[in-house]
Enzyme design. Structure first.
Site, PDB file in Angstrom:
ATOM      1  N   GLU A  69     -69.026   3.447  63.181  1.00  0.00           N
ATOM      2  CA  GLU A  69     -68.211   3.138  63.580  1.00  0.00           C
ATOM      3  C   GLU A  69     -68.502   3.830  65.347  1.00  0.00           C
ATOM      4  O   GLU A  69     -68.503   4.767  65.552  1.00  0.00           O
ATOM      5  CB  GLU A  69     -66.719   3.949  63.465  1.00  0.00           C
ATOM      6  CG  GLU A  69     -65.249   3.343  64.776  1.00  0.00           C
ATOM      7  CD  GLU A  69     -64.764   3.732  63.915  1.00  0.00           C
ATOM      8  OE1 GLU A  69     -63.004   2.944  64.084  1.00  0.00           O
ATOM      9  OE2 GLU A  69     -64.211   4.836  62.847  1.00  0.00           O
TER      10      GLU A  69
ATOM     11  N   ASN B  44     -63.511  -0.971  67.347  1.00  0.00           N
ATOM     12  CA  ASN B  44     -61.685  -1.483  67.597  1.00  0.00           C
ATOM     13  C   ASN B  44     -62.062  -2.378  68.106  1.00  0.00           C
ATOM     14  O   ASN B  44     -62.370  -2.049  69.715  1.00  0.00           O
ATOM     15  CB  ASN B  44     -61.277   0.307  67.692  1.00  0.00           C
ATOM     16  CG  ASN B  44     -61.618   1.040  65.987  1.00  0.00           C
ATOM     17  OD1 ASN B  44     -60.696   0.851  65.097  1.00  0.00           O
ATOM     18  ND2 ASN B  44     -62.784   2.530  66.114  1.00  0.00           N
TER      19      ASN B  44
ATOM     20  N   GLU C  93     -62.812  -4.193  63.545  1.00  0.00           N
ATOM     21  CA  GLU C  93     -61.426  -3.463  63.409  1.00  0.00           C
ATOM     22  C   GLU C  93     -60.470  -3.592  63.874  1.00  0.00           C
ATOM     23  O   GLU C  93     -60.293  -4.111  65.069  1.00  0.00           O
ATOM     24  CB  GLU C  93     -61.404  -1.986  63.270  1.00  0.00           C
ATOM     25  CG  GLU C  93     -63.091  -1.958  62.198  1.00  0.00           C
ATOM     26  CD  GLU C  93     -62.845  -0.171  62.105  1.00  0.00           C
ATOM     27  OE1 GLU C  93     -62.492   0.684  63.152  1.00  0.00           O
ATOM     28  OE2 GLU C  93     -64.187   0.343  61.231  1.00  0.00           O
TER      29      GLU C  93
ATOM     30  N   ASP D 237     -57.771  -2.518  60.231  1.00  0.00           N
ATOM     31  CA  ASP D 237     -57.535  -1.754  60.349  1.00  0.00           C
ATOM     32  C   ASP D 237     -55.925  -0.395  59.830  1.00  0.00           C
ATOM     33  O   ASP D 237     -55.125  -1.342  60.021  1.00  0.00           O
ATOM     34  CB  ASP D 237     -57.647  -1.051  61.474  1.00  0.00           C
ATOM     35  CG  ASP D 237     -58.165   0.674  62.101  1.00  0.00           C
ATOM     36  OD1 ASP D 237     -58.626   0.746  60.865  1.00  0.00           O
ATOM     37  OD2 ASP D 237     -58.853   1.017  62.550  1.00  0.00           O
TER      38      ASP D 237
ATOM     39  N   GLU E 188     -60.939   5.877  55.337  1.00  0.00           N
ATOM     40  CA  GLU E 188     -61.091   7.220  56.931  1.00  0.00           C
ATOM     41  C   GLU E 188     -60.436   8.000  56.442  1.00  0.00           C
ATOM     42  O   GLU E 188     -59.247   8.234  55.582  1.00  0.00           O
ATOM     43  CB  GLU E 188     -60.663   6.048  57.232  1.00  0.00           C
ATOM     44  CG  GLU E 188     -59.286   5.687  57.835  1.00  0.00           C
ATOM     45  CD  GLU E 188     -58.869   5.576  59.449  1.00  0.00           C
ATOM     46  OE1 GLU E 188     -60.155   5.237  60.265  1.00  0.00           O
ATOM     47  OE2 GLU E 188     -58.267   4.978  59.500  1.00  0.00           O
TER      48      GLU E 188
END
Length: 684
Positions: free
Chosen positions: A431, A486, A518, A548, A605
Site C-alpha cells: 500500500e 488511497n 482504496e 476502505d 489491517e
C-alpha cells in the site's frame, strides 16, 4: 382659489394639513395685530366725529365694536399657545371669515353713517379712516383672502360708493382712487396667497423628500445591519456589538461568543438547489431563535455560518456550553421543509472573554478555532476555546505554509507497507503511503498533512505526483505484486480524476490491473454519484476497487450493493479489539461472511501480533496488513524485502504457508524461522 384647497403636487389630505397649519400659524400672529389696528381706527373715528354726531354713534357703537374685538383678540391670543387639531383649525378659519364679515358690516355701516352725518370738512377724514382701516385689516388677513375680501367689500365699499354717488367731483375722484386701490389690494391678496401656497408646496415637497431620504437612509441602515434572507442581524452588526461591549454599563462581566456552522448543508444545495437551501436556512433560523432568544442574540455571518452572543457573569459559566449543547441537539433533529426531510446538524465553537478585554478580532478568531476543533473531532458537537488550541492552529498554519513550499521541492515521497496473502504467506503487494521529509529532518505522517492538503486544494497534485513515482518504483517489483492507492474524498469531486489517473499509468507504462484503488465510505457518502461513475470507469480499465475502513460508516451494505467492489478492508479498530471485545469479533465474523456471500476479498489491517493473525485467519480474512508484517518503507527497502522474500520462499519450501515478516531495512524472514530463532517471540 379656495383658502384651504391643496397645493398642486401634494396629496390632498397632506396638502390640507400643511395649508391649514400654515394659515393657522400666520393668523395667530396677525389677527391680534389686526384687531389692535382696528381698535386704534375706531377710537380715531369716534374722537374725530364726536362733536357732530349723536352719542349713540360716537360712543355706543365704538364701545360695542371694542368689546367684540377684545373678545376676539383674547381668543386668538389664547390660540397662540395651543396646537389645535385639523378639525379645530378648520372651525377657527370658518369662524374668522364669519367674524370678518360681521365686523366689516358693522364697521362699514358705522363709517357710512359717520360720513353722512359729519360736517363736510370732516366727512373726508371719516372716509380716509374707514378706508385705511380696512386696507390694514386686509394686509393682516393675507393668509385668509376670503376674510380679507369680506373686510374690503363690507368695510370700505359702502363709503366708497357714497363718494362715487356724491355728485362732487372732488369726492368722486377720491372714491375712484379708493376703487383703484381696492382692486390693487384684491390683486395683491390673490398674488400673495398664490405665493403663500407655492411656498407651502415647496416646503412640503422638500419635507416629503427629506422624509423619503430619511426613510431610504433608515432602510439602507437596516439592510447594512440585517440579513435579507433570515432577518437576523449580520456580521457588521456583530462586529459593532463586540466593539462597544466593553463600554456598556451592564451587570454582565464576560461575553460568550458562539460560532456555529451547519453540517451537511452543502449537500442540500447541491442536490435540491439553492431555493431549497434558502428555505432550510429560514427553518434553521426559526429553530435557532427559539433556542437562544431568552439568553442571547443570534447573527448570520454568511452562508451557513451563524453566531450567538451571550452575556455571562463568570468566565466559567456553564450557560454558554449549555446553549451550545442545546444548539447541537436542536439542529440535529430533522427539518421538514417544502415536502423534503433534511438531516443536517451543527458544529459549535465557544469563546469567552472579559468585558475589559474584549478584542473583536481575537474573540472571533478563538471562536473559529474552537469551531474548527469541533469539526475536526467529528462534527455535530461543540468545543470551547483553550489556549492549547491556539498552539495547534499556529503549528497547523506553519505546516500549511511549509507544505505549499515543499510540494514544489519533491519533499513528499511514497512509502510502502506490505500486504500479505494469509493463506500462502506470500507478499501480495504494497500500500502506498505518503511521507513528508521536512527540511529540519522531521518526518511528518499523512494524518497531519493530508487534511491540510485537502483543505487548501493540493491533495490532487500531491497524490498524482506520489502515484507517478510509485508506478516507477513498482515497475521493479515484478508483474504479480499489487500497488494499493488511497483516494481522497476531495479527489472524487474532480470530474477528470479518472482521465488524470490513466494518463499517469500511460506515461509510466504501468498496467492498470496491478492498481487497487482504496475508497473510504466517507468519500462515497460525500459524492455518491460521481464516485459511482469514476469507479465504474476505472474498473472498466482493469483496476481493482477496495472499500476502505469498512464498518465505520453509516451505510456499508448499501455501498456494497451500489458499487462493484473487489475487496473490503476491515478497519484496524476492529482487528485490534479482537481479543478485548467480543463485539469486535462478532463484527469481523459478520463482515467476512457477508464478503464471502458476495465473493469479495477481505483484507484485515492493523495486525500487530501473532494472536490477531491467527484470529483473522480463522475468521476467513484473505489478506492482512499491519506492523506484524512490516512497517512502511522506502522504495529501496521495498525492493530489498521482495528479494529477501523470494529467496526465503525458494529455500523454505517446508513452510509454504508461513507469512513473511519484513524489518525496517527491508530484510525479510519467515514467521516460523523468526519464532524459532527468538524462542517464539516476535520483534518488529
Amino acid at each position: 382659489m379656495s383658502d384651504i384647497s391643496p397645493p398642486l403636487g401634494l396629496p390632498a389630505s397632506r396638502a390640507d394639513d400643511v395649508v391649514l397649519a400654515e394659515q393657522y400659524g400666520a393668523l395667530r400672529k396677525q389677527i391680534p395685530l389686526m384687531y389692535a389696528v382696528m381698535f386704534v381706527d375706531i377710537v380715531s373715528l369716534a374722537v374725530s366725529s364726536f362733536d357732530d354726531i349723536p352719542l349713540v354713534l360716537s360712543l355706543g357703537m365704538p364701545v360695542a365694536l371694542t368689546v367684540v374685538i377684545a373678545v376676539r383678540t383674547g381668543l386668538w391670543l389664547h390660540r397662540r399657545s395651543v396646537e389645535a387639531p385639523r378639525a379645530d383649525i378648520q372651525r377657527y378659519l370658518r369662524g374668522t371669515i364669519i367674524a370678518s364679515a360681521v365686523l366689516s358690516i358693522a364697521f362699514g355701516g358705522w363709517g357710512l353713517m359717520l360720513f353722512e352725518q359729519a360736517q363736510p370738512q370732516r366727512s373726508m377724514s371719516v372716509a380716509l379712516y374707514v378706508f385705511v382701516g380696512t386696507i390694514s385689516c386686509c394686509y393682516c388677513l393675507l393668509a385668509l383672502p376670503t376674510a380679507g375680501r369680506m373686510v374690503l367689500l363690507f368695510g370700505a365699499m359702502p363709503v366708497t360708493l357714497q363718494l362715487l354717488l356724491s355728485g362732487d367731483w372732488q369726492l368722486i375722484g377720491t372714491g375712484t382712487n379708493f376703487v383703484i386701490v381696492a382692486i390693487l389690494i384684491l390683486r395683491t391678496m390673490a398674488t400673495s396667497y398664490a405665493d403663500f401656497t407655492e411656498v407651502v408646496r415647496g416646503r412640503s415637497d422638500m419635507e416629503v423628500e427629506r422624509e423619503r431620504a430619511r426613510e431610504a437612509e433608515r432602510r439602507a441602515q437596516e439592510i447594512s445591519y440585517r440579513d435579507a434572507l433570515t432577518g437576523l442581524q449580520n456580521r457588521r452588526a456583530l462586529s459593532e456589538h463586540l466593539d462597544t461591549f466593553r463600554f456598556q454599563d451592564q451587570s454582565a462581566t464576560h461575553l460568550a461568543l458562539l460560532v456555529l456552522d451547519l453540517d451537511r448543508f452543502k449537500a442540500v444545495n447541491d442536490v435540491h438547489g439553492h431555493p431549497a437551501g434558502d428555505r432550510l436556512l429560514q427553518a434553521v433560523v426559526a429553530r435557532l431563535t427559539d433556542i437562544v432568544e431568552q439568553v442571547g442574540t443570534a447573527y448570520r455571518l454568511g452562508g451557513d455560518e451563524f453566531a450567538i452572543v451571550i452575556e455571562v457573569a463568570e468566565p466559567h459559566s456553564e450557560l454558554a456550553t449549555l446553549v451550545a449543547q442545546n444548539i447541537v441537539d436542536g439542529l440535529a433533529a430533522p427539518f421538514s421543509v417544502g415536502g423534503l426531510l433534511h438531516h443536517i446538524g451543527a458544529s459549535v465553537g465557544v469563546a469567552v472573554v472579559s468585558r475589559n478585554a474584549v478584542d473583536r478580532e481575537t474573540l472571533m478568531r478563538q471562536a473559529d478555532i474552537a469551531l474548527y476543533k469541533a469539526k475536526e473531532n467529528g462534527r455535530s458537537q461543540h468545543r470551547t476555546f483553550e489556549a492549547q488550541m491556539d498552539v495547534e492552529i499556529t503549528r497547523r498554519s506553519k505546516l500549511e505554509r511549509d507544505l505549499r513550499r515543499d510540494i514544489n521541492a519533491c519533499a513528499f515521497l511514497p512509502f510502502y507497507q506490505p500486504i500479505v496473502d494469509l493463506a500462502s504467506g506470500k507478499l501480495a503487494g504494497f500500500e502506498m503511503l505518503a511521507r513528508w521529509s521536512r527540511g529540519d529532518g522531521e518526518v511528518v505522517g499523512p494524518n497531519q498533512f493530508i487534511p491540510i492538503a485537502e483543505e487548501c486544494g493540493l491533495i490532487g497534485r500531491l497524490m498524482f505526483d506520489l502515484l507517478e513515482q510509485a508506478c516507477l518504483d513498482a515497475a521493479a517489483w515484478g508483474p504479480d505484486v499489487m500497488l494499493a492507492v488511497n483516494v481522497s474524498p476531495v479527489q472524487l469531486k474532480d470530474p477528470w480524476f479518472s482521465e488524470k489517473l490513466l494518463a499517469i499509468l500511460t506515461r509510466t507504462s504501468f498496467p492498470a490491473r496491478r492498481i487497487t484503488l482504496e475508497i473510504t465510505e466517507n468519500a462515497l457518502i460525500a459524492e455518491p454519484e460521481n464516485a459511482k461513475r469514476l469507479v465504474q470507469s476505472l474498473k472498466n480499465q482493469g483496476m481493482l476497487i477496495a472499500l476502505d475502513d469498512f464498518g465505520t460508516g453509516f451505510s456499508s451494505i448499501q455501498h456494497l450493493k451500489m458499487l462493484p467492489f473487489d475487496k473490503i478492508k476491515i478497519d484496524r479498530s476492529f482487528v485490534q479489539g479482537l481479543k478485548r471485545h467480543s463485539e469486535s469479533y462478532k463484527m469481523v465474523l459478520a463482515i467476512t461472511r457477508l464478503a464471502s456471500s458476495l465473493d469479495v476479498v477481505v483484507i484485515a489491517e492493523g495486525i500487530e501480533d501473532v494472536s490477531a493473525l491467527e484470529i483473522v485467519r480463522e475468521l476467513g480474512c484473505v489478506e492482512g496488513q499491519g506492523y506484524f508484517f512490516g512497517r512502511p518503507m522506502n522504495a529501496d527497502s521495498a525492493v530489498n524485502a521482495l528479494q529477501s522474500i523470494r529467496r526465503i520462499q525458494s529455500l523454505d519450501r517446508r513452510l509454504p504457508s508461513s507469512p513473511i515478516l519484513v524489518s525496517r531495512d527491508g530484510i525479510a524472514v519467515s514467521e516460523s524461522a523468526s519464532n524459532a530463532a527468538s524462542g517464539g517471540r516476535q520483534s518488529i
